[in-house]
Design an enzyme around this catalytic site. Structure first.
Site, PDB file in Angstrom:
ATOM      1  N   ASP A  82       0.866  -1.177   0.000  1.00 46.66           N
ATOM      2  CA  ASP A  82       0.000   0.000   0.000  1.00 46.66           C
ATOM      3  C   ASP A  82       0.910   1.236   0.000  1.00 46.66           C
ATOM      4  O   ASP A  82       1.741   1.388   0.901  1.00 46.66           O
ATOM      5  CB  ASP A  82      -0.854  -0.048   1.288  1.00 46.66           C
ATOM      6  CG  ASP A  82      -2.166   0.692   1.160  1.00 46.66           C
ATOM      7  OD1 ASP A  82      -2.169   1.761   0.545  1.00 46.66           O
ATOM      8  OD2 ASP A  82      -3.172   0.202   1.701  1.00 46.66           O
ATOM      9  N   GLU A 105      -6.672   4.113  -5.384  1.00 47.63           N
ATOM     10  CA  GLU A 105      -7.902   4.431  -4.646  1.00 47.63           C
ATOM     11  C   GLU A 105      -8.361   5.799  -5.119  1.00 47.63           C
ATOM     12  O   GLU A 105      -7.673   6.789  -4.887  1.00 47.63           O
ATOM     13  CB  GLU A 105      -7.646   4.448  -3.141  1.00 47.63           C
ATOM     14  CG  GLU A 105      -8.948   4.591  -2.374  1.00 47.63           C
ATOM     15  CD  GLU A 105      -8.782   5.153  -0.968  1.00 47.63           C
ATOM     16  OE1 GLU A 105      -9.644   4.902  -0.124  1.00 47.63           O
ATOM     17  OE2 GLU A 105      -7.792   5.868  -0.715  1.00 47.63           O
ATOM     18  N   HIS A 117     -11.026  -2.125   4.387  1.00 47.25           N
ATOM     19  CA  HIS A 117     -10.829  -1.711   5.782  1.00 47.25           C
ATOM     20  C   HIS A 117     -11.507  -0.382   6.114  1.00 47.25           C
ATOM     21  O   HIS A 117     -11.436   0.072   7.246  1.00 47.25           O
ATOM     22  CB  HIS A 117      -9.324  -1.610   6.044  1.00 47.25           C
ATOM     23  CG  HIS A 117      -8.693  -0.561   5.179  1.00 47.25           C
ATOM     24  ND1 HIS A 117      -8.571  -0.697   3.817  1.00 47.25           N
ATOM     25  CD2 HIS A 117      -8.196   0.657   5.478  1.00 47.25           C
ATOM     26  CE1 HIS A 117      -8.021   0.395   3.319  1.00 47.25           C
ATOM     27  NE2 HIS A 117      -7.781   1.233   4.300  1.00 47.25           N
ATOM     28  N   ASP A 118     -12.130   0.257   5.130  1.00 43.37           N
ATOM     29  CA  ASP A 118     -12.815   1.539   5.363  1.00 43.37           C
ATOM     30  C   ASP A 118     -14.327   1.408   5.298  1.00 43.37           C
ATOM     31  O   ASP A 118     -15.046   2.399   5.475  1.00 43.37           O
ATOM     32  CB  ASP A 118     -12.411   2.563   4.293  1.00 43.37           C
ATOM     33  CG  ASP A 118     -10.949   2.936   4.359  1.00 43.37           C
ATOM     34  OD1 ASP A 118     -10.366   2.909   5.462  1.00 43.37           O
ATOM     35  OD2 ASP A 118     -10.376   3.255   3.297  1.00 43.37           O
ATOM     36  N   ASP A 167      -2.914   4.730  -2.264  1.00 40.36           N
ATOM     37  CA  ASP A 167      -3.880   5.348  -1.359  1.00 40.36           C
ATOM     38  C   ASP A 167      -4.247   6.780  -1.761  1.00 40.36           C
ATOM     39  O   ASP A 167      -3.369   7.559  -2.158  1.00 40.36           O
ATOM     40  CB  ASP A 167      -3.221   5.386   0.035  1.00 40.36           C
ATOM     41  CG  ASP A 167      -4.135   5.900   1.118  1.00 40.36           C
ATOM     42  OD1 ASP A 167      -5.065   5.177   1.488  1.00 40.36           O
ATOM     43  OD2 ASP A 167      -3.905   7.029   1.592  1.00 40.36           O
TER      44      ASP A 167
HETATM   45  C1  GLC Z   1      -7.502   5.872   2.423  1.00 41.18           C
HETATM   46  C2  GLC Z   1      -7.366   4.662   3.318  1.00 41.18           C
HETATM   47  C3  GLC Z   1      -7.872   5.010   4.680  1.00 41.18           C
HETATM   48  C4  GLC Z   1      -7.032   6.132   5.221  1.00 41.18           C
HETATM   49  C5  GLC Z   1      -6.986   7.314   4.260  1.00 41.18           C
HETATM   50  C6  GLC Z   1      -5.883   8.254   4.620  1.00 41.18           C
HETATM   51  O1  GLC Z   1      -8.806   6.237   2.222  1.00 41.18           O
HETATM   52  O2  GLC Z   1      -8.003   3.570   2.753  1.00 41.18           O
HETATM   53  O3  GLC Z   1      -7.878   3.924   5.552  1.00 41.18           O
HETATM   54  O4  GLC Z   1      -7.548   6.556   6.448  1.00 41.18           O
HETATM   55  O5  GLC Z   1      -6.745   6.923   2.940  1.00 41.18           O
HETATM   56  O6  GLC Z   1      -4.643   7.705   4.322  1.00 41.18           O
END
Ligand code: GLC
Length: 551
Positions: free
Chosen positions: A101, A259, A331-332, A202
């Site tokens: 990641d 993402e 995980h979110d 990310d």
């Molecule tokens: C992304 C991750 C999340 C994190 C955010 C800030 O959305 O998936 O878990 O809190 O980025 O890095």
């Protein structure tokens, strides 16, 4: 698309691990790399070809590792670099590649780069983050960070504000500075040299800031506007990402998945495929149906047809060029069993229904840890029991919006990221077999009946359904490389689609409702190859029934 044109990652299944909650071996209540190594045979039994690890780098853990203080080391809580190397090697032996990641929109405020940057306005790293003077003694704009409060925090040392899209401990890096980009790309290459199979990247839509920093129209009682509205997917972002691709990805046998909250299906052509910057993109349109602009206390009722349209739009946009990751959990996100079905839905049947869509759509399925067991949400009684920084921020926001404490907590129950972060449920024993010590986060109470050991033995379990689907997928070219066409798009209970290669077509039919459904006549001639119910009836779907048929 012919099968021989496909890359390895288009023909596999990815499993996402949240290391903190996966398996503890050191006895400190926190998962570790050795725990993952010990569970590789279990993971191999799911037929996966890659594991995406959420961040395992050194971190003060304000956002559970998404606040990184060193991009090329392992956090001692998780183990050592030798453990990591062993994980890569042991995974390879089982045909599995490790995916890292990359969190490059921001670092931790404890990263040496930020410590230097904030020390003065004229040090060599002064320009590595985004600094602005105060405006009339206040932050330069009314932007609200995604984790609540102003997106600007004052530095006494520098007498300036710095920008943070997320928590104040996660300052945004300044991508305009070529030295920053070089340092980030170097760290990506460090992991490539270790033999990783790819990257999940990310929060990548936030790296390019607008040329002018101006106030936005407030969207909450606090007079602020979500920073997302002001900075996501800003013009010029693709130039940075093309450079990233050129420097780190081209010519490597890896995959990248960005993402990308803020990128819509009709823009996918610029992001993935032949002229794109990544191989796949996690886009959010099917996740965000259930609330208003990701404000948890403004829930929205959605219809199945909207979910189907969101997914089908990404499919259409990548039908001849590009590829989708298929995912419902991470995980979110809350657990799929709770999120995509009615409250009274049988959780085992619901888990199997969602699994069937996940594993048969066109794209690379991503299974999130515990999803294959049918793990569900938690509903803790007090906000103090929640660890997740975003849950606490959304709770506070809800109170400011005038909700009662009870209603605010209910929205946390529905959407909290902790729903997905409770420890993996391995056995019915102590702490669900996750750890010999008290886990960093409580185990979901249902571990006595929802756990890997038990489900391994039960032929009708969610776990074995995932295994069957995975094997079925591997054995059917239609599901690997076939085209996708949605059927019954207006039906508010059934999700159905066909996958075709040459003259061969498979049809997935899933009842998302808790009622019996009668299918149109044309389904009567279909031969059911795999079904979630015993003795399936050709034209009647039982509540939450899922099947794959030969057309
Ligand atoms: C992304 C991750 C999340 C994190 C955010 C800030 O959305 O998936 O878990 O809190 O980025 O890095």
């Amino acid at each position: 698309m012919a099968a021989d044109n496909q890359k390895w990652w288009q023909r596999t299944v990815v499993y996402q691990i949240y290391p903190k909650s996966f398996q503890d071996t050191s006895g400190n209540g926190v998962g570790d790399l050795r725990g993952i190594i010990n569970r590789l045979d279990y993971l191999a039994s799911l037929g996966i070809g890659a594991i995406w690890l959420t961040p395992i780098y050194p971190s003060p853990m304000v956002d559970n590792g998404y606040d990184i203080s060193d991009y090329t080391s392992i956090d001692p809580t998780y183990g050592t670099m030798a453990d990591f190397d062993e994980l890569v090697e042991e995974a390879h032996v089982r045909g599995i590649r490790i995916v890292m990641d990359l969190v490059y929109n921001h670092s931790s405020d404890r990263h040496q780069w930020f410590v230097e940057s904030k020390a003065s306005r004229d040090n060599p790293k002064a320009d590595w983050y985004i600094w602005r003077d105060a405006l009339d003694g206040k932050p330069p704009t009314n932007w609200r960070s995604i984790f609540g409060g102003s997106a600007w925090t004052w530095s006494e040392e520098r007498q300036q504000y710095y920008l943070h899209t997320f928590a104040k401990e996660q300052p945004d890096l300044n991508w305009e500075n070529p030295n920053v980009r070089r340092a980030l790309f170097d760290s990506a290459r460090f992991w490539l040299d270790k033999g990783v199979g790819g990257f999940r990247i990310d929060a990548i839509t936030y790296i390019k800031k607008p040329t002018a920093f101006v106030n936005g129209e407030p969207d909450g009682a606090d007079g602020m506007v979500n920073v997302h509205t002001m900075t996501a997917n800003t013009k010029g972002i693709l130039d940075f990402l093309r450079e990233f691709k050129r420097e780190c990805f081209v010519g490597r046998d890896i995959f990248t998945v960005g993402e990308a909250n803020g990128v819509a299906a009709d823009e996918l052509v610029n992001w993935v495929g032949d002229n794109g910057v990544f191989d796949m993109l996690f886009e959010f349109s099917h996740l965000t149906l259930s609330n208003d602009g990701e404000v948890w206390c403004r829930p929205r009722r959605w219809k199945l047809s909207e979910l189907k349209t969101a997914l089908s739009n990404s499919q259409k946009a990548t039908a001849t060029n590009g590829w989708c990751p298929i995912f419902f959990e991470n995980h979110d996100q809350p657990r799929g069993v709770n999120h995509y079905f009615e409250k009274d839905a049988d959780p085992i049947k619901a888990a199997k229904a969602l699994a069937t869509v996940l594993m048969t759509m066109r794209g690379t399925p991503f299974i999130y840890e515990g999803q294959e067991l049918g793990m569900t949400n938690v509903a803790w009684r007090s906000i103090d029991q929640y660890d997740d920084i975003q849950s606490r921020a959304q709770y506070e926001f809800a109170l400011k919006e005038g909700l009662t404490a009870e209603a605010a907590l209910e929205s946390v129950h529905d959407f909290s990221r902790d729903n997905a972060r409770t420890p993996m449920q391995w056995t019915a024993g102590l702490n669900a077999g996750f750890s010999s010590a008290r886990p960093w986060m409580p185990v979901n109470e249902n571990y006595l009946t929802v756990n890997a050991e038990l489900e391994d033995r039960e032929s009708g379990s969610v776990l074995n359904w995932y295994r069957e689907l995975s094997e079925f997928r591997r054995a059917h070219e239609e599901l690997l490389s076939g085209t996708y066409v949605e059927l019954l798009p207006k039906n508010e209970k059934v999700f159905a689609f066909e996958r075709t290669v040459g003259k061969k077509t498979l049809v997935t039919v899933v009842n998302f409702s808790t009622e019996e459904v009668t299918l149109p006549k044309k389904f009567s001639t279909m031969n059911i190859l795999l079904g979630s119910e015993l003795n399936p009836q050709p034209l009647t779907l039982r509540p939450l029934e899922a099947r794959i048929c030969r057309a």
